[in-house]
Scaffold this motif. Sequence first.
Motif, short mmCIF file in Angstrom:
data_model
loop_
_atom_site.label_atom_id
_atom_site.label_comp_id
_atom_site.label_asym_id
_atom_site.label_seq_id
_atom_site.Cartn_x
_atom_site.Cartn_y
_atom_site.Cartn_z
N VAL A 171 1.93 1.70 -3.52
CA VAL A 171 0.84 2.13 -4.40
C VAL A 171 0.59 3.63 -4.27
CG1 VAL A 171 -1.66 1.93 -4.80
CG2 VAL A 171 -0.26 -0.12 -4.59
N ARG A 196 -6.77 8.80 -7.57
CA ARG A 196 -7.28 7.49 -7.12
C ARG A 196 -8.79 7.54 -6.93
NH1 ARG A 196 -4.02 4.17 -2.46
NH2 ARG A 196 -5.00 2.12 -2.78
N TRP A 225 0.47 5.93 -7.55
CA TRP A 225 -0.64 6.81 -7.94
C TRP A 225 -0.13 8.23 -8.20
CZ3 TRP A 225 -5.13 6.34 -9.97
CH2 TRP A 225 -5.92 5.20 -9.73
N SER A 265 -2.02 -4.76 -6.42
CA SER A 265 -3.46 -4.52 -6.34
C SER A 265 -4.17 -5.85 -6.45
CB SER A 265 -3.92 -3.57 -7.47
OG SER A 265 -3.65 -4.15 -8.75
N GLU A 266 -5.46 -5.85 -6.12
CA GLU A 266 -6.28 -7.03 -6.33
C GLU A 266 -6.38 -7.26 -7.84
OE1 GLU A 266 -7.66 -9.08 -4.15
OE2 GLU A 266 -7.06 -7.99 -2.33
N GLU A 308 0.82 -1.20 0.00
CA GLU A 308 0.00 0.00 0.00
C GLU A 308 0.86 1.26 0.00
OE1 GLU A 308 -2.80 2.87 -0.03
OE2 GLU A 308 -3.04 0.75 -0.55
N THR A 348 -11.14 -1.48 -11.11
CA THR A 348 -10.06 -0.87 -10.33
C THR A 348 -8.74 -1.04 -11.04
OG1 THR A 348 -11.26 -1.46 -8.30
CG2 THR A 348 -8.95 -0.82 -8.07
N ARG A 356 -5.02 -1.79 -12.22
CA ARG A 356 -4.11 -2.87 -11.83
C ARG A 356 -2.69 -2.34 -11.76
NH1 ARG A 356 -1.19 -6.80 -15.74
NH2 ARG A 356 0.00 -4.85 -15.73
N THR A 408 -3.54 -11.15 -5.17
CA THR A 408 -3.79 -9.99 -4.34
C THR A 408 -2.47 -9.30 -4.00
OG1 THR A 408 -4.99 -9.23 -2.37
CG2 THR A 408 -3.65 -11.22 -2.14
N VAL A 409 -2.58 -8.18 -3.31
CA VAL A 409 -1.39 -7.39 -2.95
C VAL A 409 -0.43 -8.25 -2.12
CG1 VAL A 409 -0.54 -5.31 -1.85
CG2 VAL A 409 -2.81 -5.32 -2.90
#
Length: 257
Positions: free
Chosen positions: A32, A43, A36, A141-142, A29, A218, A220, A196-197
Motif C-alpha cells: 500500500v 494518504r 499511495w 485495505s479494509e 501494508e 478511506t 479502497r 480486510t487486508v
Amino acid sequence: MSLDSEQVEQFVRDGYLKLEGAFPADVGERCVRELWEATSCSRADPTTWTQPVIRLGGFSTPPFREAATTPALHDVFDTLVGPGRWQRLGGLGTFPVRFPSETDPGDTGWHVEASYAGPDGESRLNHRSRGRALLLLFLFSEVGPDDAPTRIRIGSHLDVPSLLEPAGDEGREWLSLCQDAVAASEHRPVTLGTGTVGDVYVCHPFLVHAGQPHRGRTPRFMAQPPLVPTGALDPYAADPSPVERAIALASQDTDRR
C-alpha cells in the motif's frame, strides 16, 4: 490453505470463494505504501483525493510478489485449476483505487472479464476461458459495505457457458457477450466483496460482477489480476478441475432445459 470438499463444491456452485488471510497484512501494508506513492495523492490529506478512481498498472516489486505467491494461494490454485496447469504470478495488477466521492466513476457496470485479444485487437472470451483460469481479487485495505466492495452475482458463472459454446474456440467479442451475460444473470442474488487486508476472493472466470461508487471514508485498494492457465481448459475432460466442472455443469443444465 487446503480447501475441503464443501468449499470446492461451494466454488462450483457459487462461482467464488473468500480466502481470509491469504497473504500477510504486513506485506499488504508494504504494498500500500508503494500504491499511495503511485497515485500521487497524500494518504494524510483527503483534499488530494480529487478523482473517484485511479487505475494503476502492474507491480512486481518484492512485496507484491510475496503477496501473490503464498503457499496458501498456491494450494488453492492447485485444487481449483490443477497442479501444473496455471502460471505463477510475477506480481499484481491492475489496481482500480477507489476514493470517497460523489462523482460517478463511470466504470461500475455489470460485466464478465475478457481474457484475450482477437485478430483486430478486440477483447474476447471463449467457452474454454482462453487466457484466464481464475479472476482474483486481492484486498489491500479494509473494505466494508460503503467502501466500494465489488458486487458479485452469486452463481452467475453458470449463466455464461451457453452464451459462449455456439461460438466455439473463436469465442465472442467482449461487449456483446457482457450484454447477454448481464441479462441472463439478472435473477441471481448479489453479495459484496467485503473484507480486510490479506483477504483474496478467488472467482470463476465467467463470474458476473461490478464495481460501485465509494461512499465510505478511506480509499479502497484492490488488485484484480487473472490467473493465467498453461493451456486451454477442457470442461469435458475425464477428470475435470472444479473450474472446468462448473462449465460442464452449466452446459448439462442447458441441455436438460
